[in-house]
Design a protein around this motif. Structure first.
Motif, PDB file in Angstrom:
ATOM      1  N   GLU A  81      43.593  26.312  47.975  1.00 30.88           N
ATOM      2  CA  GLU A  81      42.628  25.516  48.718  1.00 30.88           C
ATOM      3  C   GLU A  81      41.243  26.149  48.691  1.00 30.88           C
ATOM      4  OE1 GLU A  81      44.753  25.539  52.381  1.00 30.88           O
ATOM      5  OE2 GLU A  81      45.543  23.527  52.104  1.00 30.88           O
ATOM      6  N   LEU A  82      41.213  27.468  48.510  1.00 28.41           N
ATOM      7  CA  LEU A  82      39.934  28.168  48.480  1.00 28.41           C
ATOM      8  C   LEU A  82      39.455  28.423  47.060  1.00 28.41           C
ATOM      9  CD1 LEU A  82      40.678  30.748  51.301  1.00 28.41           C
ATOM     10  CD2 LEU A  82      39.035  28.895  51.408  1.00 28.41           C
ATOM     11  N   ALA A  83      40.226  27.962  46.082  1.00 28.08           N
ATOM     12  CA  ALA A  83      39.838  28.201  44.696  1.00 28.08           C
ATOM     13  C   ALA A  83      38.467  27.583  44.428  1.00 28.08           C
ATOM     14  CB  ALA A  83      40.878  27.612  43.750  1.00 28.08           C
ATOM     15  N   VAL A  84      37.614  28.338  43.798  1.00 27.14           N
ATOM     16  CA  VAL A  84      36.259  27.876  43.506  1.00 27.14           C
ATOM     17  C   VAL A  84      36.277  27.056  42.219  1.00 27.14           C
ATOM     18  CG1 VAL A  84      33.885  28.624  43.045  1.00 27.14           C
ATOM     19  CG2 VAL A  84      35.340  29.929  44.608  1.00 27.14           C
ATOM     20  N   PRO A  85      35.724  25.840  42.220  1.00 21.13           N
ATOM     21  CA  PRO A  85      35.687  25.054  40.983  1.00 21.13           C
ATOM     22  C   PRO A  85      34.979  25.817  39.864  1.00 21.13           C
ATOM     23  CG  PRO A  85      35.033  23.711  42.862  1.00 21.13           C
ATOM     24  CD  PRO A  85      35.126  25.125  43.348  1.00 21.13           C
ATOM     25  N   VAL A  86      35.360  25.534  38.628  1.00 25.58           N
ATOM     26  CA  VAL A  86      34.821  26.278  37.488  1.00 25.58           C
ATOM     27  C   VAL A  86      33.301  26.239  37.454  1.00 25.58           C
ATOM     28  CG1 VAL A  86      34.746  26.375  34.966  1.00 25.58           C
ATOM     29  CG2 VAL A  86      36.907  25.939  36.128  1.00 25.58           C
ATOM     30  N   ALA A 101      36.494  40.108  29.608  1.00 23.13           N
ATOM     31  CA  ALA A 101      36.690  41.556  29.726  1.00 23.13           C
ATOM     32  C   ALA A 101      37.377  41.952  31.024  1.00 23.13           C
ATOM     33  CB  ALA A 101      35.342  42.266  29.621  1.00 23.13           C
ATOM     34  N   LEU A 102      37.564  41.010  31.922  1.00 20.80           N
ATOM     35  CA  LEU A 102      38.174  41.321  33.220  1.00 20.80           C
ATOM     36  C   LEU A 102      39.677  41.549  33.063  1.00 20.80           C
ATOM     37  CD1 LEU A 102      36.389  38.641  35.456  1.00 20.80           C
ATOM     38  CD2 LEU A 102      35.786  41.062  35.211  1.00 20.80           C
ATOM     39  N   GLN A 103      40.208  42.409  33.891  1.00 27.57           N
ATOM     40  CA  GLN A 103      41.638  42.694  33.909  1.00 27.57           C
ATOM     41  C   GLN A 103      42.212  42.271  35.268  1.00 27.57           C
ATOM     42  OE1 GLN A 103      43.415  43.962  31.241  1.00 27.57           O
ATOM     43  NE2 GLN A 103      41.484  43.763  30.108  1.00 27.57           N
ATOM     44  N   ASN A 104      43.321  41.532  35.230  1.00 25.10           N
ATOM     45  CA  ASN A 104      43.957  41.061  36.461  1.00 25.10           C
ATOM     46  C   ASN A 104      44.836  42.170  37.041  1.00 25.10           C
ATOM     47  OD1 ASN A 104      45.011  39.607  38.567  1.00 25.10           O
ATOM     48  ND2 ASN A 104      46.152  38.156  37.305  1.00 25.10           N
ATOM     49  N   THR A 105      44.253  42.996  37.889  1.00 28.73           N
ATOM     50  CA  THR A 105      44.987  44.131  38.475  1.00 28.73           C
ATOM     51  C   THR A 105      45.339  43.894  39.944  1.00 28.73           C
ATOM     52  OG1 THR A 105      42.896  45.210  39.056  1.00 28.73           O
ATOM     53  CG2 THR A 105      43.848  45.753  36.912  1.00 28.73           C
ATOM     54  N   PHE A 106      45.269  42.666  40.390  1.00 28.30           N
ATOM     55  CA  PHE A 106      45.477  42.345  41.802  1.00 28.30           C
ATOM     56  C   PHE A 106      46.847  42.798  42.302  1.00 28.30           C
ATOM     57  CE2 PHE A 106      46.725  39.390  45.227  1.00 28.30           C
ATOM     58  CZ  PHE A 106      45.663  39.549  46.100  1.00 28.30           C
ATOM     59  N   PRO A 222      40.764  37.690  43.273  1.00 26.65           N
ATOM     60  CA  PRO A 222      39.436  37.287  42.802  1.00 26.65           C
ATOM     61  C   PRO A 222      39.384  36.999  41.305  1.00 26.65           C
ATOM     62  CG  PRO A 222      39.494  39.652  43.142  1.00 26.65           C
ATOM     63  CD  PRO A 222      40.822  39.138  43.587  1.00 26.65           C
ATOM     64  N   TYR A 223      40.406  37.409  40.584  1.00 31.43           N
ATOM     65  CA  TYR A 223      40.372  37.292  39.119  1.00 31.43           C
ATOM     66  C   TYR A 223      40.112  35.859  38.638  1.00 31.43           C
ATOM     67  CZ  TYR A 223      42.009  37.598  34.255  1.00 31.43           C
ATOM     68  OH  TYR A 223      42.110  37.522  32.887  1.00 31.43           O
ATOM     69  N   PRO A 224      40.890  34.844  39.100  1.00 28.34           N
ATOM     70  CA  PRO A 224      40.596  33.479  38.636  1.00 28.34           C
ATOM     71  C   PRO A 224      39.276  32.930  39.181  1.00 28.34           C
ATOM     72  CG  PRO A 224      42.352  33.446  40.263  1.00 28.34           C
ATOM     73  CD  PRO A 224      42.110  34.886  39.941  1.00 28.34           C
ATOM     74  N   LEU A 225      38.828  33.454  40.324  1.00 33.94           N
ATOM     75  CA  LEU A 225      37.563  32.982  40.898  1.00 33.94           C
ATOM     76  C   LEU A 225      36.347  33.479  40.106  1.00 33.94           C
ATOM     77  CD1 LEU A 225      38.285  33.456  44.718  1.00 33.94           C
ATOM     78  CD2 LEU A 225      38.803  31.504  43.241  1.00 33.94           C
ATOM     79  N   LEU A 226      36.572  34.505  39.287  1.00 35.40           N
ATOM     80  CA  LEU A 226      35.508  35.056  38.447  1.00 35.40           C
ATOM     81  C   LEU A 226      35.590  34.532  37.010  1.00 35.40           C
ATOM     82  CD1 LEU A 226      35.611  38.764  39.720  1.00 35.40           C
ATOM     83  CD2 LEU A 226      33.881  37.044  40.248  1.00 35.40           C
ATOM     84  N   VAL A 229      41.462  33.914  33.287  1.00 31.94           N
ATOM     85  CA  VAL A 229      42.545  32.956  33.076  1.00 31.94           C
ATOM     86  C   VAL A 229      43.864  33.618  33.415  1.00 31.94           C
ATOM     87  CG1 VAL A 229      43.727  31.466  31.416  1.00 31.94           C
ATOM     88  CG2 VAL A 229      41.227  31.787  31.280  1.00 31.94           C
ATOM     89  N   VAL A 230      44.570  33.074  34.397  1.00 31.86           N
ATOM     90  CA  VAL A 230      45.862  33.611  34.808  1.00 31.86           C
ATOM     91  C   VAL A 230      46.937  33.067  33.869  1.00 31.86           C
ATOM     92  CG1 VAL A 230      47.542  33.781  36.677  1.00 31.86           C
ATOM     93  CG2 VAL A 230      45.095  33.764  37.195  1.00 31.86           C
ATOM     94  N   ARG A 231      47.627  33.966  33.208  1.00 29.58           N
ATOM     95  CA  ARG A 231      48.679  33.571  32.274  1.00 29.58           C
ATOM     96  C   ARG A 231      49.967  33.299  33.037  1.00 29.58           C
ATOM     97  NH1 ARG A 231      45.474  32.334  28.088  1.00 29.58           N
ATOM     98  NH2 ARG A 231      44.088  34.075  27.562  1.00 29.58           N
ATOM     99  N   PRO A 232      50.716  32.258  32.657  1.00 31.21           N
ATOM    100  CA  PRO A 232      51.989  31.972  33.336  1.00 31.21           C
ATOM    101  C   PRO A 232      53.022  33.033  33.030  1.00 31.21           C
ATOM    102  CG  PRO A 232      51.673  30.504  31.455  1.00 31.21           C
ATOM    103  CD  PRO A 232      50.382  31.268  31.617  1.00 31.21           C
TER     104      PRO A 232
END
Length: 232
Positions: A81-86, A101-106, A222-226, A229-232
């Motif tokens: 619900e808080l996801a920021v549109p692209v 270059a971002l790494q999803n380390t959440f 924050p990774y997808p908000l920046l 791309v979150v891989r399944p």
């Protein structure tokens, strides 16, 4: 004839008196006048008439009213619900860094069996750090783990953005200051418990509670908000 009339009236009054006193009890006398003779006779008792309506019950007899329940508190919005549109996604806070270059380390593990709940954006020491969105500076804080940190609330005070391990703040930065997306807030460093050989910005996003405490909230990735791309 008068004495006969008087006798008859007396007999009648006596009979009435006997009936009244035997059936209905004593009562106040009434005066009966016949011709010129006056005789005292008992009157029928006054019987009270029942009230047409029931009396209102007392306050003690009234059933207690049900308490009005407080409306339930609205739960914090979930990450989707808080996801920021692209087209309006958060600005990448470190100069020269692309989303690729971002790494999803959440969800990565950290010391003490805790989750990271943030992402680390690696960059040379002294690289500029920018505000990811409009808002205001809620707190400037120097902590042992985070080092030189900055907490920013968004314009609705629903989200907080956390910038940690800064080398220093930008000139003029102070608490309560309004920020615009892209404003310079500090520089990448290794303060706190960061590896001195790996300068980076520790960046986190969390949902504020109703108390709006700058140090407390529910973390979201924050990774997808920046733009990651979150891989399944």
């Amino acid at each position: 004839m008068k004495w006969l009339l008087t006798f008859l009236i007396g007999a009648l009054v006596g009979a009435i008196s006997l009936y009244v006193y035997s059936g209905l009890g004593s009562a106040q006398p009434v005066v009966i006048v016949a011709d010129r003779a006056t005789v005292m006779a008992p009157a029928l008792p006054c019987v009270p008439v029942a009230a047409a309506t029931e009396p209102a019950p007392s306050a003690m007899a009234m059933p207690a009213s049900e308490p009005i329940a407080e409306p339930p508190l609205v739960a914090a919005a979930s990450a989707p619900e808080l996801a920021v549109p692209v087209e309006n996604q958060l600005l990448i806070p470190v100069a020269g860094i692309k989303a690729s270059a971002l790494q999803n380390t959440f969800d990565e593990a950290r010391s003490g069996e805790r989750r990271h709940e943030a992402i680390d954006i690696l960059a040379p020491k002294g690289t500029q750090v920018f505000a990811v969105a409009d808002g205001k500076i809620a707190k400037l804080f120097n902590s042992k783990p985070g080092g030189l940190t900055l907490y920013q609330f968004d314009t609705s005070a629903q989200l907080a953005y956390y910038y940690a391990h800064l080398d220093r703040y930008a000139d003029g930065v102070q608490e309560g200051m309004a920020l615009k997306r892209g404003d310079l807030v500090g520089y990448v460093g290794t303060s706190g418990n960061a590896d001195p050989n790996t300068p980076h910005l520790h960046f986190a996003v969390f949902v504020l509670g109703p108390e709006k405490q700058w140090w407390k909230g529910s973390p979201i990735n924050p990774y997808p908000l920046l733009g990651g791309v979150v891989r399944p």
